[in-house]
Scaffold this motif. Structure first.
Motif, PDB file in Angstrom:
ATOM      1  N   VAL A 714     -49.163   3.770 -21.321  1.00  0.00           N
ATOM      2  CA  VAL A 714     -48.929   4.910 -22.207  1.00  0.00           C
ATOM      3  C   VAL A 714     -50.080   5.027 -23.186  1.00  0.00           C
ATOM      4  CG1 VAL A 714     -47.383   5.919 -23.921  1.00  0.00           C
ATOM      5  CG2 VAL A 714     -46.438   4.630 -22.013  1.00  0.00           C
ATOM      6  N   ASN A 715     -50.596   6.229 -23.359  1.00  0.00           N
ATOM      7  CA  ASN A 715     -51.686   6.439 -24.305  1.00  0.00           C
ATOM      8  C   ASN A 715     -51.199   6.294 -25.734  1.00  0.00           C
ATOM      9  OD1 ASN A 715     -53.015   7.066 -22.006  1.00  0.00           O
ATOM     10  ND2 ASN A 715     -53.378   9.206 -22.483  1.00  0.00           N
ATOM     11  N   GLY A 716     -52.044   5.747 -26.599  1.00  0.00           N
ATOM     12  CA  GLY A 716     -51.724   5.635 -28.015  1.00  0.00           C
ATOM     13  C   GLY A 716     -52.668   6.465 -28.855  1.00  0.00           C
ATOM     14  N   THR A 717     -52.433   6.471 -30.165  1.00  0.00           N
ATOM     15  CA  THR A 717     -53.255   7.300 -31.047  1.00  0.00           C
ATOM     16  C   THR A 717     -53.666   6.562 -32.311  1.00  0.00           C
ATOM     17  OG1 THR A 717     -51.229   8.194 -32.046  1.00  0.00           O
ATOM     18  CG2 THR A 717     -52.201   9.441 -30.230  1.00  0.00           C
ATOM     19  N   ASP A 718     -53.714   5.243 -32.261  1.00  0.00           N
ATOM     20  CA  ASP A 718     -54.048   4.483 -33.459  1.00  0.00           C
ATOM     21  C   ASP A 718     -55.523   4.658 -33.808  1.00  0.00           C
ATOM     22  OD1 ASP A 718     -51.484   3.519 -33.487  1.00  0.00           O
ATOM     23  OD2 ASP A 718     -51.985   1.739 -32.325  1.00  0.00           O
ATOM     24  N   LEU A 719     -55.807   4.716 -35.121  1.00  0.00           N
ATOM     25  CA  LEU A 719     -57.192   4.796 -35.580  1.00  0.00           C
ATOM     26  C   LEU A 719     -57.795   3.412 -35.780  1.00  0.00           C
ATOM     27  CD1 LEU A 719     -57.014   7.760 -38.105  1.00  0.00           C
ATOM     28  CD2 LEU A 719     -57.931   7.751 -35.787  1.00  0.00           C
ATOM     29  N   ILE A 755     -61.251  -1.909 -18.635  1.00  0.00           N
ATOM     30  CA  ILE A 755     -59.912  -2.492 -18.519  1.00  0.00           C
ATOM     31  C   ILE A 755     -59.986  -4.001 -18.368  1.00  0.00           C
ATOM     32  CG2 ILE A 755     -57.854  -2.626 -17.058  1.00  0.00           C
ATOM     33  CD1 ILE A 755     -58.142   0.313 -16.479  1.00  0.00           C
ATOM     34  N   SER A 756     -60.856  -4.468 -17.496  1.00  0.00           N
ATOM     35  CA  SER A 756     -60.989  -5.913 -17.275  1.00  0.00           C
ATOM     36  C   SER A 756     -62.376  -6.181 -16.699  1.00  0.00           C
ATOM     37  CB  SER A 756     -59.920  -6.423 -16.299  1.00  0.00           C
ATOM     38  OG  SER A 756     -60.111  -5.852 -15.017  1.00  0.00           O
ATOM     39  N   ILE A 797     -56.997  -5.670 -25.889  1.00  0.00           N
ATOM     40  CA  ILE A 797     -56.781  -4.531 -26.792  1.00  0.00           C
ATOM     41  C   ILE A 797     -55.923  -3.507 -26.058  1.00  0.00           C
ATOM     42  CG2 ILE A 797     -57.889  -2.899 -28.351  1.00  0.00           C
ATOM     43  CD1 ILE A 797     -60.551  -4.501 -27.456  1.00  0.00           C
ATOM     44  N   LYS A 798     -54.720  -3.348 -26.498  1.00  0.00           N
ATOM     45  CA  LYS A 798     -53.762  -2.529 -25.766  1.00  0.00           C
ATOM     46  C   LYS A 798     -54.244  -1.088 -25.627  1.00  0.00           C
ATOM     47  CE  LYS A 798     -48.925  -1.259 -25.607  1.00  0.00           C
ATOM     48  NZ  LYS A 798     -47.611  -1.432 -26.167  1.00  0.00           N
ATOM     49  N   ASN A 799     -54.285  -0.629 -24.361  1.00  0.00           N
ATOM     50  CA  ASN A 799     -54.565   0.782 -24.038  1.00  0.00           C
ATOM     51  C   ASN A 799     -55.898   1.291 -24.579  1.00  0.00           C
ATOM     52  OD1 ASN A 799     -52.052   0.924 -22.773  1.00  0.00           O
ATOM     53  ND2 ASN A 799     -51.030   1.607 -24.619  1.00  0.00           N
ATOM     54  N   ILE A 800     -56.882   0.431 -24.771  1.00  0.00           N
ATOM     55  CA  ILE A 800     -58.117   0.903 -25.411  1.00  0.00           C
ATOM     56  C   ILE A 800     -58.861   1.908 -24.538  1.00  0.00           C
ATOM     57  CG2 ILE A 800     -59.555  -1.001 -24.559  1.00  0.00           C
ATOM     58  CD1 ILE A 800     -60.985  -0.778 -27.358  1.00  0.00           C
ATOM     59  N   THR A 801     -58.742   1.807 -23.222  1.00  0.00           N
ATOM     60  CA  THR A 801     -59.462   2.752 -22.367  1.00  0.00           C
ATOM     61  C   THR A 801     -58.872   4.155 -22.436  1.00  0.00           C
ATOM     62  OG1 THR A 801     -58.112   2.058 -20.480  1.00  0.00           O
ATOM     63  CG2 THR A 801     -60.260   1.006 -20.737  1.00  0.00           C
ATOM     64  N   THR A 802     -57.640   4.277 -22.939  1.00  0.00           N
ATOM     65  CA  THR A 802     -57.051   5.599 -23.139  1.00  0.00           C
ATOM     66  C   THR A 802     -56.996   5.975 -24.616  1.00  0.00           C
ATOM     67  OG1 THR A 802     -54.851   4.566 -23.060  1.00  0.00           O
ATOM     68  CG2 THR A 802     -55.675   5.541 -21.037  1.00  0.00           C
TER      69      THR A 802
END
Length: 824
Positions: A714-719, A755-756, A797-802
């Motif tokens: 799931v994509n996130g939006t954290d700064l 991702i890896s 880092i969770k979901n960093i590619t998205t």
């Protein structure tokens, strides 16, 4: 008469037992006491309980006389996995002190109601205990299901909430807001018009009142409250061994838990969880792995970890008793390889120091969330102490001999490899290839002692060193990873050094620059073969001889390596030879903590052994790569032979079959002769997997594994993003998101985001200013090699590619693991 906590030997029903457990776990629960069934039976006369004022005063003294009370049932048959008896027994709310006796009597008599008799078709003997609890004048109440009972989705939490008391929700008289949470992300909100709510009446009981107009269409819960409640629900699944139906309320911002019981309507649910995690193994098997690869690696893992346990003194009988555990170390979920965490924790439980080792393993594997091994029992008894003592001596002996073990392994490995190469696999028939595989696998599986023991001690030494630094190095300037930078012991960096030599030679020679600039890969390779004595040709040939099997996805059998197709390496050189490369060695200023000489000696001991075992862990992986390359050659040859015999349409179709299917066809024991039909089905299925959004790094299943719909990323939006710091350094630069080391355009001078990684990525590391990896751990490839090259790095880092957009400007801090998005 009254019970105030869970007490061994006294049955108080599941509802009361769970409430006391919630209190023991630190959750806020309205104060309560319980009248156990056995004690109530002593004061029953006919159908009437002979309650007295002494008992009432004791209840009030314990719960406080400033409250009204809730009187609730807690039966032996209530809140079980088979039946919940939800709403069947009476519940009395807002009971005043003067009405306590009559309320208790009414709840007691509810076991004989027509509703209960109709519900209890199995004629279960009902033993009813009674809960007396403080009433909370709730501002918001609700129910959370830790799994979605509507569609059997175990990963989705469903919350219903409304203003006022929860009685309006559980009775169905009032509608409620709905919230859906997946993977700790609020994915859907359904708000309804909330015109009324239930409140406690001034004289007892409950009454319906109007909701203030400004709140009618406002969500009854904030997003932060929804996520907190959903997180608690998932935690309580582990506490109570299954998906939970939890009632809660809030008052003045304080969350109270009112009940936790099993969800009884889920299908195909086992009380045992399986947790699948690919945070670490994704660097060895990124993306989709074809059937042949998985059918090869799964029994190899079983064999080598059986050997590992034997090395550490685990008895053969214990190993055989745990055969199912060893045979299920890995899983294949929609073509992606995962660790079965239950098996890994179960394996660790066979060794002494389970809790400590489990913590170290979680760091090594990058496990984001601890898995509770429910059937683990703390060992005790003299025989167990002797077993532990034996294992400790065995571990000490292995630690002392570790360096010699590594040297002996390398010598034996090279000997086995040399013997195997004499078979001339490229010219062998199918039977010879099959027998060569069996011999090669059996020999190496028995000789894989040193890498296993080294990995174990890398986990131990790194974990102890980290604990030591965290405890005694109090300065904020001191970071564990700074002591592991550029040790000079990691051979994985050598391919990058070789490539640097080759590209510098191309850059300095105008004719070579023109050769690589103006010609296709095939023409360049032909030139190299014709001019094989030229320095550039010698370097490239030597590189392919030594490092030709070290490439992206090198542990997948279906991967075409540089050794198999040198044009792929020429293509890489064409893409990268124009890049300016920084020197590989970078000076690092170390801040060594000041400490007494004894502590300093321990510091140096742990540091030295952490460096040696972590470096050896990465180096010994290359021997695994060499071994897998030989297996790849064997099956590639079988693919050629099957194609020549018209068994399969294309030689590379062999990778869509399992090892067992291939060998059964050769031996005459196959249950399916139409391999082309089977391959066509597999290709269609695996193409679907490739097109789908990858599932999450951590997946929970119960019962039949493939009956579940696996949750997607799931994509996130954290700064501000956070991961595991691996190599210190602060870098501000733009990012380049890539998914393969072959996709390096516009990468130079940027921060690499992916991702890896696996060892095949090492050639691109010197081009970048920093490395950000979505998956991985502090002992993963990216972490080890970035430290060796002193390139700031953060992994896990969770979901960093998205979360990030290509070319976004960020600032990363490799010491803290923090990434700040400055500009999209």
């Amino acid at each position: 008469m009254l019970i105030f906590e869970n007490t061994a030997g006294i049955e108080i029903g599941n509802k009361a037992r769970h409430l006391f457990t919630l209190k023991e776990k630190g959750y806020k629960v309205p104060e309560l006491c319980v009248l156990p069934y056995a004690n109530l039976c002593k004061i029953v006369n006919g159908n009437e309980l002979m309650l007295n004022d002494v008992l009432v005063n004791e209840i009030v003294h314990h719960l406080g006389d400033a409250y009204s009370y809730a009187v609730r049932s807690s039966a032996n048959a209530e809140d079980t996995l088979g039946k919940s008896f939800a709403g069947q027994f009476s519940t009395k709310l807002n009971v005043k002190k003067s009405d306590l006796k009559s309320a208790i009597q009414e709840v007691w008599l509810s076991t004989q109601s027509n509703n209960v008799i109709a519900y209890n078709k199995e004629n279960i003997q009902i033993e009813l205990s009674i809960i007396i609890q403080q009433c909370i004048e709730a501002e918001v109440s609700g129910v959370v299901f830790s799994a979605n009972p509507a569609n059997n989705d175990l990963e989705t939490c469903v919350l219903s909430s409304l203003y006022g008391l929860g009685e309006g929700l559980v009775s169905g008289t009032l509608d409620a807001d709905l919230f859906y949470v997946k993977n700790r992300v609020l994915v859907q909100t359904i708000l309804i018009e909330k015109l009324e709510k239930l409140s406690y009446g001034p004289l007892g009981g409950v009454e319906k009142v109007n909701v203030s107009p400004e709140f009618v269409n406002v969500a009854s819960l904030k997003e932060s409250e929804v996520l907190e409640i959903a997180s608690i629900a998932k935690t309580l699944e582990l506490t109570f061994d299954g998906p939970q139906d939890i009632e809660f309320c809030l008052k003045n911002g304080q969350l109270y838990l009112l009940q936790s019981r099993p969800i009884t309507t889920l299908k195909n649910v086992s009380s045992d969880y399986l947790i699948w995690d690919n945070s670490n193994i994704i660097e060895s098997y990124p993306g989709i792995s074809l059937p042949l690869t998985f059918s090869f690696i799964s029994p190899v893992y079983a064999a080598v970890y059986r050997q590992f346990c034997s090395i550490l003194g685990i008895s053969n009988a214990t190993i055989e008793d745990n055969s199912f555990t060893f045979d299920n170390m890995l899983g294949l979920l929609k073509g992606r390889v995962y660790y079965n965490l239950y098996s890994w924790y179960k394996l660790l439980s066979l060794l002494p120091g389970y809790s400590l080792n489990a913590g170290f393993m979680e760091k090594m594997m990058g496990v984001s969330e601890k898995f509770e091994l429910k059937d683990y029992q703390t060992p005790n008894g003299l025989s167990e102490k002797l077993r532990v003592l034996k294992l400790v001596f065995s571990m000490i002996g292995n630690a002392v001999r570790l360096n010699k073990m590594r040297q002996a392994f390398l010598s034996k490995f090279n000997q086995v490899l040399a013997e195997h190469k004499k078979l001339n696999i490229p010219e062998a028939d199918a039977i010879t290839c099959m027998m060569a595989y069996y011999k090669f696998e059996n020999t190496l599986a028995k000789e894989w002692k040193a890498p296993l023991v080294n990995d174990f001690f890398a986990m131990i030494y790194y974990g102890l060193f980290q604990k030591f630094v965290d405890k005694y190095a109090h300065s904020s300037d001191i970071n564990l990873n700074q002591f592991l930078i550029h040790t000079g012991q990691v051979i994985t960096t050598e391919p990058a050094i070789w490539q640097q030599r080759i590209t510098l030679l191309i850059q300095k020679d105008r004719q070579l620059s023109l050769l690589f600039m103006e010609n296709e890969e095939h023409d360049i390779w032909q030139w190299i073969k014709v001019n094989k004595h030229e320095k550039i040709a010698v370097l490239i040939m030597e590189y392919l001889e030594k490092w030709g099997n070290r490439c992206f996805e090198e542990l997948k059998l279906e991967t075409i390596t540089y050794a198999q197709d040198p044009l792929l390496f020429i293509k890489l050189l064409k893409q990268t030879y124009t890049f300016s490369r920084e020197p590989m060695e970078r000076k690092v200023a170390l801040t060594v903590p000041s400490m007494p000489w004894v502590r300093k000696g321990l510091f140096n001991f742990l540091k030295r052994n952490a460096i040696q075992t972590v470096a050896a862990r990465e180096n010994l992986r290359f021997e695994r790569t060499r071994a897998f390359a030989e297996v790849r050659f064997i099956f590639s040859r079988i693919g050629d032979l099957f194609h020549q015999a018209n068994v399969i349409e294309h030689p590379r179709d062999i990778f869509y079959l399992s090892k067992e299917e291939i060998f059964s066809y050769i031996k005459g024991t196959s249950i399916q002769l139409n391999l082309n039909g089977l391959i066509a089905l597999r290709k269609e299925e695996y193409e679907t997997y490739k097109r789908e959004v990858p599932q999450t790094a951590r997946i929970k299943t119960m019962g039949i594994v493939y009956s579940h719909v696996f949750e997607k990323e799931v994509n996130g939006t954290d700064l501000v993003l956070k991961g595991l710091p691996c190599c210190p350094g602060v870098v501000r630069a733009r990012v380049k998101i890539i998914h393969s080391p072959n996709d390096v355009q516009a990468l130079e001078g940027k921060i690499l985001v992916t991702i890896s990684t696996d060892p095949g990525w090492v050639s691109v590391f010197p081009m970048v200013k920093g490395i950000l990896v979505q998956r991985g751990s502090v002992l993963s490839h990216a972490a080890i090699v970035s430290r060796e090259m002193n390139i700031p790095c953060i992994v896990g880092i969770k979901n960093i590619t998205t979360q990030l957009q290509d070319n976004a400007l960020v600032e990363m801090n490799g010491a803290t693991g923090e990434i700040i998005i400055i500009e999209e």
